[in-house]
Design an enzyme around this catalytic site. Structure first.
Site, PDB file in Angstrom:
ATOM      1  N   TYR A 194      41.251  63.911 -12.862  1.00  0.00           N
ATOM      2  CA  TYR A 194      41.234  65.367 -12.918  1.00  0.00           C
ATOM      3  C   TYR A 194      40.645  65.947 -11.628  1.00  0.00           C
ATOM      4  O   TYR A 194      40.375  65.205 -10.673  1.00  0.00           O
ATOM      5  CB  TYR A 194      40.516  65.823 -14.191  1.00  0.00           C
ATOM      6  CG  TYR A 194      41.237  65.342 -15.433  1.00  0.00           C
ATOM      7  CD1 TYR A 194      42.563  65.711 -15.660  1.00  0.00           C
ATOM      8  CD2 TYR A 194      40.635  64.478 -16.342  1.00  0.00           C
ATOM      9  CE1 TYR A 194      43.264  65.247 -16.767  1.00  0.00           C
ATOM     10  CE2 TYR A 194      41.330  64.007 -17.450  1.00  0.00           C
ATOM     11  CZ  TYR A 194      42.642  64.396 -17.663  1.00  0.00           C
ATOM     12  OH  TYR A 194      43.342  63.927 -18.748  1.00  0.00           O
ATOM     13  N   ALA A 200      37.019  67.615 -23.148  1.00  0.00           N
ATOM     14  CA  ALA A 200      37.196  68.285 -21.859  1.00  0.00           C
ATOM     15  C   ALA A 200      37.587  69.736 -22.107  1.00  0.00           C
ATOM     16  O   ALA A 200      38.660  70.022 -22.637  1.00  0.00           O
ATOM     17  CB  ALA A 200      38.264  67.569 -21.043  1.00  0.00           C
ATOM     18  N   PRO A 223      33.443  62.314 -25.186  1.00  0.00           N
ATOM     19  CA  PRO A 223      34.399  63.429 -25.268  1.00  0.00           C
ATOM     20  C   PRO A 223      35.820  62.915 -25.409  1.00  0.00           C
ATOM     21  O   PRO A 223      36.247  62.032 -24.653  1.00  0.00           O
ATOM     22  CB  PRO A 223      34.201  64.161 -23.934  1.00  0.00           C
ATOM     23  CG  PRO A 223      33.647  63.123 -23.008  1.00  0.00           C
ATOM     24  CD  PRO A 223      32.827  62.199 -23.853  1.00  0.00           C
ATOM     25  N   GLY A 279      34.077  56.127 -28.177  1.00  0.00           N
ATOM     26  CA  GLY A 279      35.181  57.020 -28.469  1.00  0.00           C
ATOM     27  C   GLY A 279      36.008  56.552 -29.647  1.00  0.00           C
ATOM     28  O   GLY A 279      35.865  57.016 -30.774  1.00  0.00           O
ATOM     29  N   ARG A 280      36.860  55.563 -29.411  1.00  0.00           N
ATOM     30  CA  ARG A 280      37.840  55.170 -30.427  1.00  0.00           C
ATOM     31  C   ARG A 280      37.200  54.679 -31.721  1.00  0.00           C
ATOM     32  O   ARG A 280      37.739  54.916 -32.807  1.00  0.00           O
ATOM     33  CB  ARG A 280      38.783  54.109 -29.864  1.00  0.00           C
ATOM     34  CG  ARG A 280      39.658  54.632 -28.730  1.00  0.00           C
ATOM     35  CD  ARG A 280      40.574  53.553 -28.184  1.00  0.00           C
ATOM     36  NE  ARG A 280      41.220  54.003 -26.958  1.00  0.00           N
ATOM     37  CZ  ARG A 280      42.352  54.709 -26.910  1.00  0.00           C
ATOM     38  NH1 ARG A 280      42.956  55.039 -28.037  1.00  0.00           N
ATOM     39  NH2 ARG A 280      42.872  55.068 -25.752  1.00  0.00           N
ATOM     40  N   GLN A 322      31.754  68.847 -22.375  1.00  0.00           N
ATOM     41  CA  GLN A 322      32.253  68.367 -21.092  1.00  0.00           C
ATOM     42  C   GLN A 322      33.068  69.491 -20.445  1.00  0.00           C
ATOM     43  O   GLN A 322      34.107  69.890 -20.947  1.00  0.00           O
ATOM     44  CB  GLN A 322      33.139  67.133 -21.284  1.00  0.00           C
ATOM     45  CG  GLN A 322      33.603  66.515 -19.981  1.00  0.00           C
ATOM     46  CD  GLN A 322      34.567  65.366 -20.185  1.00  0.00           C
ATOM     47  OE1 GLN A 322      35.677  65.575 -20.691  1.00  0.00           O
ATOM     48  NE2 GLN A 322      34.165  64.157 -19.819  1.00  0.00           N
TER      49      GLN A 322
END
Length: 357
Positions: free
Chosen positions: A182, A59, A23, A323-324, A101
């Site tokens: 978070y 998210a 995510p 991810g990247r 997510q």
């Protein structure tokens, strides 16, 4: 067959391979209403075309005040269901599995996206009062309001309702975000949770919100839906959350109904030294699996099919989240399969462009 491109069964869902899109926040809801738009369809859909086994949406806030920024996606209302259906239907049409997510940013909410400013968004510019386990601010942000005990007790139901809407929108896998500083992480860490009620003090109390959320989401989605949790395995600060605590909380969450743990690190406080390097978080995931005896996903500077396969071959990780590298190359899944000599199904539209064997 390589491990990376072998399927994995989680409850009633089979995912075609173990190379998944992590995510990643896009901050692209330009109307500031939490509604996914063409950007989300193209961004997530392209990774499904590109060979990923599972594509996880960013998210996504379970309440309006749970957004990291006013430009973040949401699923706090039934109005969000139809826009998300466009995304999940396309992902499925390409043979991939869609995941979402679910998140609440807590004291890291109501902030500017990078291209629009820095710090917290003022109330007169569309910001809102953030809330947390504490009234202490994250560095550089406005101070949150500490949640009352009854307010905390109501949070699992917000996640459960969001999970129900997610299934109605076509998502097949749910993840609870308990990492990166978070709200869930704010309750888990002793650095940001000094409460004296049943949600503070001991590790069991600090984990209560997350464990209750796992239980409520599991009850809402039923026994067949895969449920993941993302953890930050360590805060990289003495006296903060660490690997041992994460392993124990993962074991409790697994018993409560979670199926797989997505292991990252950091994000709770600034100024920490993180030992970044290729695969630097893999040992954190391996520790959770060894201790909690539960499936795990590794993430963090995994940039090639060969590297991902080597991690899986060690036998202490079940899934690779990327991810990247998927940002750099939407077809990373197809490229990784080529690197490993794995035979996977290409989109028929791309067949003429296949790499020579």
């Amino acid at each position: 067959m390589t491990l990376l491109f072998s399927p994995i069964q989680i409850r009633q869902t089979e995912v075609r391979n173990r190379l998944w899109v992590a995510p990643m926040c896009m901050y692209s809801c330009e109307n500031k209403d939490g509604m996914p738009n063409d950007w989300h369809l193209v961004h997530l859909g392209a990774r499904a075309v590109g060979g990923a086994g599972l594509v996880m949406a960013e998210a996504t806030a379970v309440t309006p005040q749970g957004r990291i920024t006013p430009w973040c996606t949401g699923i706090w209302s039934d109005e969000h269901i139809e826009p998300w259906k466009r995304v999940t239907a396309f992902i499925k049409s390409q043979g991939a599995t869609s995941a979402i997510q679910l998140a609440h940013a807590g004291r890291k909410a109501s902030t500017f996206r990078a291209q629009s400013g820095s710090g917290s968004v003022p109330l007169d510019q569309g910001g809102w009062q953030s809330v947390s386990s504490t009234s202490e601010a994250f560095e550089g942000y406005a101070a949150p309001r500490e949640l009352g005990t009854e307010e905390v007790a109501a949070i699992p139901a917000d996640f459960a309702r969001a999970a129900r809407r997610s299934l109605q929108a076509g998502f097949e896998v749910i993840e609870i975000h308990a990492a990166h500083g978070y709200l869930m992480h704010q309750f888990l860490s002793p650095l940001s949770n000094k409460r004296s009620d049943q949600y503070g003090g001991s590790l069991e109390n600090r984990a209560r919100l997350l464990v209750d959320t796992v239980k409520d989401v599991r009850a809402e989605v039923g026994p067949g839906v895969p449920l993941l949790v993302r953890f930050s395995a360590t805060d990289y600060v003495e006296g903060g959350g660490d690997q041992e605590q994460t392993n124990q909380v993962a074991a409790w969450a697994f018993e409560a109904g979670a199926d797989l743990f997505d292991i990252s690190s950091g994000g709770l406080v600034t100024g920490v030294k993180i030992p970044i390097g290729p695969g630097y978080q893999v040992p954190l995931a391996e520790s959770v699996k060894s201790s909690a005896h539960a499936p795990v996903a590794a993430v963090g500077q995994i940039t090639s099919g060969v590297q991902a396969e080597e991690i899986l071959q060690r036998g202490l990780v079940d899934v690779i989240l990327v991810g990247r590298e998927f940002l750099r190359d939407a077809q990373f899944g197809l490229r990784a399969a080529h690197e490993l000599g794995a035979e996977i199904k290409w989109p028929v539209q791309y067949e003429r462009g296949r790499w020579p064997s």
